[in-house]
Design an enzyme around this catalytic site. Structure first.
Site, short mmCIF file in Angstrom:
data_model
loop_
_atom_site.label_atom_id
_atom_site.label_comp_id
_atom_site.label_asym_id
_atom_site.label_seq_id
_atom_site.Cartn_x
_atom_site.Cartn_y
_atom_site.Cartn_z
N ARG A 7 -19.34 19.63 -18.11
CA ARG A 7 -20.53 19.94 -17.32
C ARG A 7 -20.08 20.44 -15.94
O ARG A 7 -19.10 19.94 -15.37
CB ARG A 7 -21.40 18.70 -17.14
CG ARG A 7 -22.17 18.28 -18.38
CD ARG A 7 -23.34 19.22 -18.68
NE ARG A 7 -24.13 18.77 -19.81
CZ ARG A 7 -24.03 19.25 -21.06
NH1 ARG A 7 -23.16 20.22 -21.34
NH2 ARG A 7 -24.82 18.81 -22.02
N HIS A 29 -22.49 29.02 -20.57
CA HIS A 29 -22.81 27.76 -21.26
C HIS A 29 -23.19 28.02 -22.73
O HIS A 29 -24.27 27.62 -23.18
CB HIS A 29 -23.95 27.02 -20.53
CG HIS A 29 -23.98 25.56 -20.88
ND1 HIS A 29 -24.31 24.57 -19.98
CD2 HIS A 29 -23.72 24.91 -22.03
CE1 HIS A 29 -24.26 23.39 -20.57
NE2 HIS A 29 -23.89 23.57 -21.82
#
Ligand code: NAP
Length: 311
Positions: free
Chosen positions: A226, A274
């Site tokens: 993340r 992502h």
């Protein structure tokens, strides 16, 4: 399974694919896609990326919250009823996607493709020495469902593999390190570092100057955890000094990055939006139904989150 509403609050197109699987495998469940919630008092199960802020008051009969993605760091746990079980998404589609992405990134780095791309731009025909995979030390931070699957593939390709996690694991062909006291040894033997840690208070800002300094000079980073785990300025400094050679980043903070951000055009950073892996709707719905059946039988659900640990 007793009558119940299962409410899906995420991408509606994927929700329609979930609905097909529920119709076939669990027709007794009233499957609904947000905002068509029906009677909120009947909602026993919710699958969401972002639950509504009034979740506790709105769905008084809610028994399980499923994350529609792999992480649960997007949930504000302070608004969730304290005893509500929260389940993260562990499904074969996410695992396969991550194995593909990380294998591609590691092979790309291992076979010096970033250097060849730069050489091509310069019109330079210059072979570099090919190192056998067995001489390339890959280290994976996080030995969960994704870290272990990635390592199985990399071991199969012949890389010298290690992993690091909070508790001790055994993974075939992998040197497993556990706990903060083992981190230094793990980093010292790692040429390509892959981050597959969940975002928690303990891992925020984890990829920083100190950690980079413990890697061998010229190591590379593949970051698929993340964004907030990475200290951006420390990465830029490590690349500028040569402590790190290359970085492959699939996650950033924020997402998307502002147009002026240094990462976009950095010659040693490769950026993807992502996409390392995504929940695949059909296999995700199957896995959730399996978990609902476990829940109804009183058995532990797979992927149940330990709120104290944060993952
Ligand atoms: P998981 O099964 O929960 O595994 C997490 C692993 O991290 C475990 O091995 C755990 O150790 C370790 N860990 C957690 N906190 C730690 C700490 N403070 N120190 C050392 N080790 C720690 O999670 P997963 O399913 O593999 O997914 C991992 C993460 O990948 C997700 O949380 C998400 O952030 C990221 N992800 C990214 C994408 C993408 O597209 N970029 C897609 C999916 C997932 P223990 O085994 O000892 O508990």
């Amino acid at each position: 399974m007793s009558a119940a509403t299962f409410l899906y609050k995420s991408d509606p197109a994927r929700g329609r694919q979930w609905a097909e699987v529920f119709r076939r495998r669990a027709p007794e469940i009233d499957f609904r896609i947000w905002p068509d919630i029906g009677d909120p008092a009947q909602v026993r199960f919710l699958a969401a990326w972002e639950p509504p802020p009034d979740i506790a008051a709105r769905f008084p009969a809610l028994e399980v919250l499923f994350s529609s993605g792999a992480g649960v760091d997007q949930f504000d746990f302070t608004i969730l009823p304290p005893a509500l079980p929260v389940v993260r998404m562990v499904e074969p589609g996410i695992v396969r996607g991550m194995v593909e992405y990380v294998t591609h990134a590691v092979l790309d780095l291992h076979r010096d493709m970033p250097a060849y791309r730069r050489q091509q731009q310069e019109g330079l025909w210059q072979p570099l020495t090919v190192r056998p995979a067995g001489e390339r030390r890959v280290g994976v931070l996080g030995l969960g469902s994704l870290g272990q699957a990635v390592l199985a593939q990399l071991v199969g390709l012949g890389f010298d593999c290690a992993g690091w996690s909070r508790s001790q694991h055994h993974v075939d062909g992998v040197q497993c390190h556990a706990g903060s006291e083992a981190l230094q040894d793990f980093l010292a033997r790692t040429d390509v570092l892959v981050c597959l840690l969940p975002l928690t208070d303990a891992t925020r800002g984890f990829l920083d100057a100190r950690l980079f300094s413990l890697l061998p000079r010229g190591a590379s980073l593949v970051h698929v955890g993340r964004g907030p785990q990475l200290v951006e300025a420390d990465l830029l400094a490590a690349l500028a000094s040569g402590q790190l050679a290359e970085a492959v980043l699939d996650v950033t903070d924020p997402e998307p990055l502002p147009q002026a951000h240094a990462f976009w055009r950095h010659p040693r950073i490769r950026l993807t939006p992502h996409i390392a892996s995504m929940t695949q709707p059909l296999s995700a719905a199957e896995v959730v139904i399996d978990n609902l059946q476990r829940f109804e039988r009183g058995e532990p659900m797979l992927g149940l989150v330990d709120r104290a640990r944060g993952y």
